[in-house]
Design a protein around this motif. Structure first.
Motif, PDB file in Angstrom:
ATOM      1  N   ARG A 126      79.445  10.119  -4.735  1.00  0.00           N
ATOM      2  CA  ARG A 126      79.928  10.989  -5.758  1.00  0.00           C
ATOM      3  C   ARG A 126      80.354  12.387  -5.063  1.00  0.00           C
ATOM      4  O   ARG A 126      81.345  13.042  -5.694  1.00  0.00           O
ATOM      5  N   LYS A 127      79.436  12.655  -4.256  1.00  0.00           N
ATOM      6  CA  LYS A 127      79.731  13.961  -3.421  1.00  0.00           C
ATOM      7  C   LYS A 127      81.237  13.889  -2.711  1.00  0.00           C
ATOM      8  O   LYS A 127      81.569  14.784  -2.536  1.00  0.00           O
ATOM      9  N   MET A 128      81.267  12.844  -2.065  1.00  0.00           N
ATOM     10  CA  MET A 128      82.513  12.752  -1.232  1.00  0.00           C
ATOM     11  C   MET A 128      83.882  12.754  -2.278  1.00  0.00           C
ATOM     12  O   MET A 128      84.899  12.995  -1.869  1.00  0.00           O
ATOM     13  N   VAL A 129      83.938  12.513  -3.400  1.00  0.00           N
ATOM     14  CA  VAL A 129      84.778  12.691  -4.529  1.00  0.00           C
ATOM     15  C   VAL A 129      84.824  14.269  -5.068  1.00  0.00           C
ATOM     16  O   VAL A 129      85.746  14.848  -5.306  1.00  0.00           O
ATOM     17  N   LEU A 130      83.661  14.837  -5.230  1.00  0.00           N
ATOM     18  CA  LEU A 130      83.555  15.973  -6.301  1.00  0.00           C
ATOM     19  C   LEU A 130      83.369  17.240  -5.408  1.00  0.00           C
ATOM     20  O   LEU A 130      83.750  18.285  -5.886  1.00  0.00           O
ATOM     21  N   GLY A 165      85.535   4.541   4.580  1.00  0.00           N
ATOM     22  CA  GLY A 165      85.913   3.712   3.609  1.00  0.00           C
ATOM     23  C   GLY A 165      86.839   4.232   2.362  1.00  0.00           C
ATOM     24  O   GLY A 165      87.515   3.876   1.847  1.00  0.00           O
ATOM     25  N   TRP A 166      86.114   5.575   2.003  1.00  0.00           N
ATOM     26  CA  TRP A 166      86.783   6.221   0.798  1.00  0.00           C
ATOM     27  C   TRP A 166      88.248   6.755   1.154  1.00  0.00           C
ATOM     28  O   TRP A 166      89.137   6.574   0.330  1.00  0.00           O
ATOM     29  N   ALA A 167      88.199   7.152   2.471  1.00  0.00           N
ATOM     30  CA  ALA A 167      89.570   7.666   2.989  1.00  0.00           C
ATOM     31  C   ALA A 167      90.573   6.369   2.863  1.00  0.00           C
ATOM     32  O   ALA A 167      91.717   6.571   2.560  1.00  0.00           O
ATOM     33  N   PHE A 186      87.333  -2.624   1.356  1.00  0.00           N
ATOM     34  CA  PHE A 186      86.230  -1.753   1.577  1.00  0.00           C
ATOM     35  C   PHE A 186      85.105  -2.563   2.157  1.00  0.00           C
ATOM     36  O   PHE A 186      84.261  -2.231   2.821  1.00  0.00           O
ATOM     37  N   LEU A 187      84.690  -3.928   1.489  1.00  0.00           N
ATOM     38  CA  LEU A 187      83.675  -4.524   1.806  1.00  0.00           C
ATOM     39  C   LEU A 187      83.791  -5.217   2.947  1.00  0.00           C
ATOM     40  O   LEU A 187      83.018  -5.820   3.573  1.00  0.00           O
ATOM     41  N   ALA A 188      84.925  -5.296   3.531  1.00  0.00           N
ATOM     42  CA  ALA A 188      85.281  -6.181   4.865  1.00  0.00           C
ATOM     43  C   ALA A 188      84.611  -5.713   6.115  1.00  0.00           C
ATOM     44  O   ALA A 188      84.580  -6.605   6.996  1.00  0.00           O
ATOM     45  N   ALA A 228      82.359   6.133  -6.819  1.00  0.00           N
ATOM     46  CA  ALA A 228      83.453   7.132  -6.248  1.00  0.00           C
ATOM     47  C   ALA A 228      84.327   6.992  -7.235  1.00  0.00           C
ATOM     48  O   ALA A 228      85.128   7.880  -7.861  1.00  0.00           O
ATOM     49  N   LEU A 229      84.744   5.746  -7.495  1.00  0.00           N
ATOM     50  CA  LEU A 229      85.945   5.632  -8.364  1.00  0.00           C
ATOM     51  C   LEU A 229      85.457   5.965  -9.982  1.00  0.00           C
ATOM     52  O   LEU A 229      86.297   6.845 -10.705  1.00  0.00           O
TER      53      LEU A 229
END
Length: 265
Positions: A126-130, A165-167, A186-188, A228-229
């Motif tokens: 969440r922090k990585m998005v917000l 992963g989020w990038a 993402f999971l790979a 994140a989504l």
């Protein structure tokens, strides 16, 4: 559903080419221009031919200042370093402390036992998005990826799984990948990350550490991406709002990304 192709590097963990990932309607990510990995502190440019062959021009380091100081990157020949610190607003959060979290089983149990490890990582997503600092870092990453003169680009954090992963997820969604494809990619990373951290995990378990805590620390999980989504959807109404209002990426940069990184066939 194709995920990123593993590059058989000898001295870089979790190195993968996003090229070839299917975007739907006979479109794919261009190969050989976007790579993701773990940190480059062990890179041996002279003997790691797999990395040398990539011709990397720009390395985007998503780590904190402390991580860069403790384990500075060793760059591929002729590559330039670009720092885009995702967690600078929150330098003590879990993804920036993977090895220290595994170093003391007793402390890990006190702080992370009972499901708290997964909660800690999920909240970090969440922090990585917000957070404004993360937004600035991801905007810089996307602007770099959109610059043809900067490519091939290699972007990384410590393990190449959370910030990286989020990038990758944001970039793939911008290019048109459905969320199912993003989730698969993402999971790979999990097998490569488990292998990279196997010695630390073995020592952690030998010292009485909880396997569930170790797994939550070194793995990525569907819930992490969902956090994140969900944050993106709740705050900005989806990808377009996040990119334009959250990250403040200009439309021209989005167009350059799509024009330069998407191929037919």
């Amino acid at each position: 559903m194709q995920t990123a192709r593993t590059v058989p590097a000898a001295t870089v963990v979790n190195l993968r080419d996003l090229g070839g990932i299917a975007l739907g309607r006979d479109r794919r990510v261009r190969q050989g221009v976007l790579f993701r990995s773990g940190q480059l502190s062990e890179l041996d440019p002279a003997r790691d031919r797999a990395v040398a062959a990539l011709g990397i021009r720009t390395v985007v380091d998503l780590r904190t200042a402390d991580e860069r100081q403790w384990s500075p990157d060793r760059l591929p020949e002729k590559a330039r370093l670009f720092v885009a610190d995702v967690l600078g607003d929150h330098p003590g959060v879990a993804p920036a402390r993977l090895r220290s979290l595994l170093a003391d089983p007793g402390e890990a149990e006190r702080k992370l036992g009972g499901g708290r490890a997964e909660e800690l990582f999920a909240e970090t997503y969440r922090k990585m998005v917000l957070s404004p600092g993360a937004a600035a870092a991801y905007r810089a990453f996307l602007e770099t990826a959109a610059d043809a003169s900067a490519r091939p680009v290699l972007f990384h954090c410590t393990a190449g799984k959370d910030r990286t992963g989020w990038a990758a997820a944001v970039l793939l969604m911008i290019l048109g990948a459905p969320r199912a494809t993003v989730r698969c990619d993402f999971l790979a990373v999990n097998p490569a990350v488990r292998a990279a951290f196997a010695p630390q995990v073995a020592k952690f378990l030998d010292g009485g550490g909880d396997p569930a805590v170790a797994a939550a620390i070194i793995e990525v999980r569907p819930r992490y991406l969902d956090m994140a989504l969900d944050a993106m959807d709740e705050r900005w109404g989806g990808l377009d709002g996040y990119v334009s209002n959250g990250l403040r990426v200009p439309d021209a940069v989005v167009e350059r990304l799509r024009d330069g990184l998407v191929v037919r066939g």
